[in-house]
Design an enzyme around this catalytic site. Sequence first.
Site, PDB file in Angstrom:
ATOM      1  N   LYS A   1       2.512   9.369   8.411  1.00  0.00           N
ATOM      2  CA  LYS A   1       1.750   8.902   9.585  1.00  0.00           C
ATOM      3  C   LYS A   1       2.199   9.462  10.946  1.00  0.00           C
ATOM      4  O   LYS A   1       1.736  10.508  11.346  1.00  0.00           O
ATOM      5  CB  LYS A   1       1.686   7.376   9.580  1.00  0.00           C
ATOM      6  CG  LYS A   1       0.789   6.850   8.436  1.00  0.00           C
ATOM      7  CD  LYS A   1       0.155   5.525   8.745  1.00  0.00           C
ATOM      8  CE  LYS A   1      -1.030   5.251   7.839  1.00  0.00           C
ATOM      9  NZ  LYS A   1      -0.688   4.648   6.539  1.00  0.00           N
TER      10      LYS A   1
ATOM     11  N   ASP B   1       9.256   2.596   1.603  1.00  0.00           N
ATOM     12  CA  ASP B   1       8.076   3.302   2.093  1.00  0.00           C
ATOM     13  C   ASP B   1       7.952   2.990   3.584  1.00  0.00           C
ATOM     14  O   ASP B   1       7.504   1.911   3.968  1.00  0.00           O
ATOM     15  CB  ASP B   1       6.838   2.835   1.321  1.00  0.00           C
ATOM     16  CG  ASP B   1       5.552   3.503   1.817  1.00  0.00           C
ATOM     17  OD1 ASP B   1       5.584   4.106   2.917  1.00  0.00           O
ATOM     18  OD2 ASP B   1       4.523   3.407   1.128  1.00  0.00           O
TER      19      ASP B   1
ATOM     20  N   PHE C   1       0.860  -1.189   0.000  1.00  0.00           N
ATOM     21  CA  PHE C   1       0.000   0.000   0.000  1.00  0.00           C
ATOM     22  C   PHE C   1       0.890   1.230   0.000  1.00  0.00           C
ATOM     23  O   PHE C   1       1.745   1.385   0.874  1.00  0.00           O
ATOM     24  CB  PHE C   1      -0.933   0.045   1.217  1.00  0.00           C
ATOM     25  CG  PHE C   1      -1.891   1.192   1.141  1.00  0.00           C
ATOM     26  CD1 PHE C   1      -3.054   1.106   0.389  1.00  0.00           C
ATOM     27  CD2 PHE C   1      -1.610   2.394   1.785  1.00  0.00           C
ATOM     28  CE1 PHE C   1      -3.924   2.183   0.289  1.00  0.00           C
ATOM     29  CE2 PHE C   1      -2.483   3.478   1.684  1.00  0.00           C
ATOM     30  CZ  PHE C   1      -3.644   3.360   0.934  1.00  0.00           C
TER      31      PHE C   1
HETATM   32  C1  LIG Z   1      -0.911   5.000   5.118  1.00  0.00           C
HETATM   33  C2  LIG Z   1       0.149   4.652   4.142  1.00  0.00           C
HETATM   34  C3  LIG Z   1       0.341   5.420   2.979  1.00  0.00           C
HETATM   35  C4  LIG Z   1      -0.554   6.555   2.588  1.00  0.00           C
HETATM   36  O1  LIG Z   1      -0.451   7.608   3.473  1.00  0.00           O
HETATM   37  P1  LIG Z   1      -1.540   8.790   3.459  1.00  0.00           P
HETATM   38  O2  LIG Z   1      -1.020   9.743   4.480  1.00  0.00           O
HETATM   39  O3  LIG Z   1      -2.856   8.178   3.773  1.00  0.00           O
HETATM   40  O4  LIG Z   1      -1.527   9.369   2.097  1.00  0.00           O
HETATM   41  C5  LIG Z   1       1.409   5.080   2.162  1.00  0.00           C
HETATM   42  N1  LIG Z   1       2.227   4.060   2.464  1.00  0.00           N
HETATM   43  C6  LIG Z   1       2.058   3.306   3.568  1.00  0.00           C
HETATM   44  C7  LIG Z   1       3.019   2.205   3.857  1.00  0.00           C
HETATM   45  C8  LIG Z   1       1.014   3.571   4.443  1.00  0.00           C
HETATM   46  O5  LIG Z   1       0.830   2.798   5.512  1.00  0.00           O
END
Ligand SMILES: *Cc1c(COP(=O)(O)O)cnc(C)c1O
Length: 406
Positions: A258, A229, A144
């Site tokens: 986050k 990420d 994600f």
């Molecule tokens: C939550 C998340 C995102 C997206 O972040 P947003 O602030 O909702 O745009 C991207 N990568 C990972 C691994 C995430 O957990």
Amino acid sequence: MSGAQDQQKMAALVESARQHLTANYRPAPIVLEQGQGATVRDVAGTRYVDLVAGVAVSSLGHGHPRVRQVLLDRADKVLHTSNLYYNQPAIELARRLTELTFADRIFLCQSGTEANEAAFKLARKYHRSRGDDRFEVVSTLGSFHGRSMGALSLTGQPKYHQGFEPMVPGIRHIPYGDIAALDAALTPTTAAVFLEPIQGEGGVRVPPDGYLAAARELCNQRGALLVLDEVQTGVGRTGHFLACQRDGVVPDILTLAKGLAAGLPLGATLAREEVAAALVPGSHASTFGGNPLCCAMACAVIDEISAPAMLQRIRQLGDLIGARLSEWCRRYPFCVEARGRGLLWGLELSQPLPSLVDQARARGVLTNLIGEKVVRCAPPLVIREDELDAGLSALEAALTAAAGAA
Ligand SMILES: *Cc1c(COP(=O)(O)O)cnc(C)c1O
């Protein structure tokens, strides 16, 4: 207990929300207002142990004195400068992030999506700026990375793509944790490999030991950038400031968001000098990027979280959660596997338990499901041991009740 009047007020708010907000979420029918530590309270006065932390965001919990101090300190100062001028918190934050990580330069934005979008663009731009025709990106199934078209295209979950096709071209998805698949996917046109050190939204999937290091090695051999990420795993969540620091793996680009600013919207794209050099004036931008309030908050979060004793505490609490969830897997047939590290855990269920989240809330604990079958436990990093213990006990009772009802 809360009064009937307060319950009515909350019900009216929920009704209004259902009428006026877009219906792309399925929120629980409560309206949160206040909190202290890892406990939150809804407008009707009911308290809950927070095992979600706003999806791994409220790193300092609720009502933290440092958070309050930052808000007060910034109250009389400029709230926005734009990127036409500098501001002190952004400068300070960039310096701190470069001190604590591999990175030489930091791009600041508002969200994980935006940080990944910048990372994707930077990876392509880096190769183009060297006259190299590399544009393809390898990402993983179950990953994600966000919801903008670029970040969504990187996301390896078809359910999120549905109705939004076509995706951005040049992206291929391979099985996560599979180094042979990565080896086979790399080509002379691969610009970058995007990986989460632990897949968060994919169900808290922990890869085999050595996976990140092997990916680093392959990227070196084949001339691709390694992009990590760490939007969910970063800023102490796994008991290291960055999850990749546990493995001693150094990426070329890394994204954070986050938990970075304790609940204020802030994202960051970190890069090595040579890579960051592709971001020449005018090449990328964000109006709100480097917002002074968000950056001042992130500096406070980093102060609190990066202390070795704090990180050690997160690892210890993680061991407690792991032991507890593993015990449930031995005791209950509906608990299949416990996965995680630090304060990021997933408990895989043998079957969906549709009433679980409601059962948990009725017992005073907030939890959430990733997909249908993974219960997430990602409390504030400052959670006390007794709060955690109480939250897990309530969760255990909710699980047995939900399994009985299923
Ligand atoms: C939550 C998340 C995102 C997206 O972040 P947003 O602030 O909702 O745009 C991207 N990568 C990972 C691994 C995430 O957990």
